[in-house]
Design an enzyme around this catalytic site. Structure first.
Site, PDB file in Angstrom:
ATOM      1  N   GLY A  10      32.852  28.414  32.501  1.00 19.43           N
ATOM      2  CA  GLY A  10      33.938  29.340  32.865  1.00 19.43           C
ATOM      3  C   GLY A  10      35.276  28.696  32.557  1.00 19.43           C
ATOM      4  O   GLY A  10      35.479  27.526  32.884  1.00 19.43           O
ATOM      5  N   ILE A 126      37.574  25.938  38.640  1.00 15.49           N
ATOM      6  CA  ILE A 126      38.360  26.460  39.767  1.00 15.49           C
ATOM      7  C   ILE A 126      37.609  26.231  41.071  1.00 15.49           C
ATOM      8  O   ILE A 126      38.206  26.244  42.125  1.00 15.49           O
ATOM      9  CB  ILE A 126      38.700  27.960  39.608  1.00 15.49           C
ATOM     10  N   ASP A 127      36.277  26.023  40.994  1.00 12.71           N
ATOM     11  CA  ASP A 127      35.469  25.932  42.228  1.00 12.71           C
ATOM     12  C   ASP A 127      35.672  24.607  42.977  1.00 12.71           C
ATOM     13  O   ASP A 127      35.327  24.511  44.150  1.00 12.71           O
ATOM     14  CB  ASP A 127      33.975  26.083  41.889  1.00 12.71           C
ATOM     15  N   ARG A 162      44.943  48.755  58.524  1.00 11.42           N
ATOM     16  CA  ARG A 162      43.608  48.608  57.921  1.00 11.42           C
ATOM     17  C   ARG A 162      43.150  47.162  57.981  1.00 11.42           C
ATOM     18  O   ARG A 162      43.974  46.252  57.968  1.00 11.42           O
ATOM     19  CB  ARG A 162      43.664  48.926  56.425  1.00 11.42           C
ATOM     20  N   MET A 169      36.381  33.806  44.373  1.00 15.21           N
ATOM     21  CA  MET A 169      35.319  33.093  43.646  1.00 15.21           C
ATOM     22  C   MET A 169      35.015  31.744  44.299  1.00 15.21           C
ATOM     23  O   MET A 169      35.513  31.432  45.370  1.00 15.21           O
ATOM     24  CB  MET A 169      35.733  32.892  42.199  1.00 15.21           C
ATOM     25  N   HIS A 271      38.323  37.509  38.092  1.00 14.11           N
ATOM     26  CA  HIS A 271      38.817  36.625  37.036  1.00 14.11           C
ATOM     27  C   HIS A 271      40.331  36.448  37.036  1.00 14.11           C
ATOM     28  O   HIS A 271      40.827  35.583  36.310  1.00 14.11           O
ATOM     29  CB  HIS A 271      38.322  37.114  35.671  1.00 14.11           C
ATOM     30  N   ILE A 272      41.047  37.239  37.840  1.00  8.90           N
ATOM     31  CA  ILE A 272      42.495  37.005  37.980  1.00  8.90           C
ATOM     32  C   ILE A 272      42.721  35.555  38.409  1.00  8.90           C
ATOM     33  O   ILE A 272      43.685  34.908  37.999  1.00  8.90           O
ATOM     34  CB  ILE A 272      43.089  37.985  39.012  1.00  8.90           C
ATOM     35  N   GLN A 273      41.785  35.032  39.216  1.00 10.73           N
ATOM     36  CA  GLN A 273      41.917  33.647  39.708  1.00 10.73           C
ATOM     37  C   GLN A 273      41.795  32.610  38.600  1.00 10.73           C
ATOM     38  O   GLN A 273      42.151  31.454  38.777  1.00 10.73           O
ATOM     39  CB  GLN A 273      40.824  33.361  40.759  1.00 10.73           C
TER      40      GLN A 273
HETATM   41  O1  F6P Z   1      32.555  28.456  38.001  1.00 12.65           O
HETATM   42  C1  F6P Z   1      33.709  29.209  37.882  1.00 12.65           C
HETATM   43  C2  F6P Z   1      33.449  30.652  38.232  1.00 12.65           C
HETATM   44  O2  F6P Z   1      34.665  31.372  38.113  1.00 12.65           O
HETATM   45  C3  F6P Z   1      32.818  30.900  39.598  1.00 12.65           C
HETATM   46  O3  F6P Z   1      33.739  30.826  40.649  1.00 12.65           O
HETATM   47  C4  F6P Z   1      32.217  32.268  39.394  1.00 12.65           C
HETATM   48  O4  F6P Z   1      31.110  32.501  40.251  1.00 12.65           O
HETATM   49  C5  F6P Z   1      31.755  32.214  37.966  1.00 12.65           C
HETATM   50  O5  F6P Z   1      32.529  31.224  37.322  1.00 12.65           O
HETATM   51  C6  F6P Z   1      31.922  33.526  37.236  1.00 12.65           C
HETATM   52  O6  F6P Z   1      31.430  33.356  35.955  1.00 12.65           O
HETATM   53  P1  F6P Z   1      31.591  34.407  34.773  1.00 12.65           P
HETATM   54  O7  F6P Z   1      33.017  34.378  34.335  1.00 12.65           O
HETATM   55  O8  F6P Z   1      30.675  33.932  33.722  1.00 12.65           O
HETATM   56  O9  F6P Z   1      31.234  35.732  35.361  1.00 12.65           O
END
Ligand code: F6P
Length: 342
Positions: A10, A126-127, A162, A169, A271-273
């Site tokens: 990723g 990012i994890d 709300r 992620m 994926h914004i993150q």
């Molecule tokens: O390992 C980085 C990460 O963004 C995780 O946080 C997430 O679960 C995974 O990759 C998502 O992967 P992909 O972009 O292949 O869906």
């Protein structure tokens, strides 16, 4: 030397900063030559290259993504994959590789090193779940993006009374959720490291409404309810055997709405993150990793990964990099619990 560079897995903000530092120091200080491999391990596997000199890395420091492209290709899952990599490297005259990646990319690097390929690894994700380094670059940017989203969600949640559930992620580690939740003043934070009781979460949420203050619940994509199965959107596995996570946020907001009678909505940051420009912290860390990685290559210190230990960059055996998944220790979670529901 003629050195190949690749980015796998990723993507994350800061990859270009590493590539730039490796190439700039490699060319200017050591007089090495570089070849860019495209799309992670697919590059050396299929001989996909692009030019990589000082001109190619000008201006890329603040750019997100990776100029080399990425993929989750696992050459060990492909018949004859390792032999193809070795013969392509020999044909291209590559003396060493700099592999920039997370658990999976560095896992491949470790095995290739054992099979005689000269590799130095650089940790990204990012994890922030790689055991051998205090931080990976990309994490700080992801946390800041999530924090800013939470700040914005506070105001709209208040206007409409709300519950807002924010799914972040992090795969099987709760670092993004914990840091973004703490920094953003979340009402409840839920991590993969500890199963949650949805009734307890509903109690926190109700308490917050009693204080005339709308709750924000931050949930990691890998968090699971008690006695429940992990909620996933689909069960396809990637080449490294990972299931695609996601969906827990929606499940949780529906459950909270049913239990509290108050409207609940979900925001999946996804994926914004991982997109956009890296923070200063990530740019500096990525740059320092790149500078130290090319030093290791230049010294012929292969089979190593650069790592942040306190404020210093050190070298650790590649095999250590992927030995243990770094998850959130339970004491760190307990620290945050004081804010839950209050
Ligand atoms: O390992 C980085 C990460 O963004 C995780 O946080 C997430 O679960 C995974 O990759 C998502 O992967 P992909 O972009 O292949 O869906």
């Amino acid at each position: 030397m003629r050195i190949g560079v690749l980015t796998g897995g990723g993507d994350c903000p800061g990859l270009n900063a590493v590539i730039r530092a490796v190439v700039r120091k490699g060319v200017d200080t050591y007089g090495h030559e570089f070849v860019g491999f495209r799309d992670g391990w697919r590059g050396p596997l299929e001989g996909l290259t692009r030019p990589l000199g000082v001109a190619e890395v000008r201006g890329i420091l603040p750019r997100g993504g990776t100029i080399l492209g990425s993929s989750r290709t696992n050459p060990f899952k492909i018949d004859g994959g390792v032999e193809r990599i070795k013969s392509n490297l020999a044909e291209l005259g590559i003396d060493a590789l700099v592999a920039i990646g997370g658990e999976d990319t560095l896992g491949v690097a470790t095995k290739l090193d054992e099979l005689g390929v000269n590799v130095v690894g650089v940790p990204k994700t990012i994890d922030n779940d790689l055991g051998a380094t205090d931080y990976t670059f990309g994490f700080d940017t992801a946390v800041n993006i999530a924090m800013e989203a939470i700040d914005r969600l506070h105001t709209t949640a208040e206007s409409h009374h709300r519950t807002l559930v924010v799914e972040v992620m992090g795969r099987h580690a709760g670092w993004i959720a914990l840091h973004a939740g703490l920094a953003g003043g979340a009402n409840v934070i839920l991590l993969p490291e500890r199963k949650f009781d949805v009734d307890q979460v509903a109690t926190y949420v109700e308490k917050r409404f009693q204080h005339q203050y709308a709750p924000i619940v931050v949930v990691a994509e890998g968090a699971q309810p008690l006695e429940g199965q992990m909620v996933t959107q689909n069960h396809e596995l990637d080449a490294f055997g990972h299931v695609r996570l996601g969906g827990i946020g929606q499940w949780l907001s529906e459950s909270l709405e049913a239990k509290t009678g108050k409207e609940a909505r979900t925001v999946v940051l996804g994926h914004i993150q991982r997109g956009g420009t890296p923070t200063a912290f990530d740019r500096v860390l990525a740059t320092r990793f790149g500078l130290h990685a090319i030093d290791a290559v230049n010294e012929g210190d292969f089979g190593k990964m650069v790592a942040l230990r306190s404020t210093d960059i050190s070298r650790v055996p590649l095999v250590e990099a992927t030995r243990e998944l770094k998850t959130v220790p339970i004491e760190r979670y307990t620290e945050a619990e004081v804010f839950f529901g209050s």
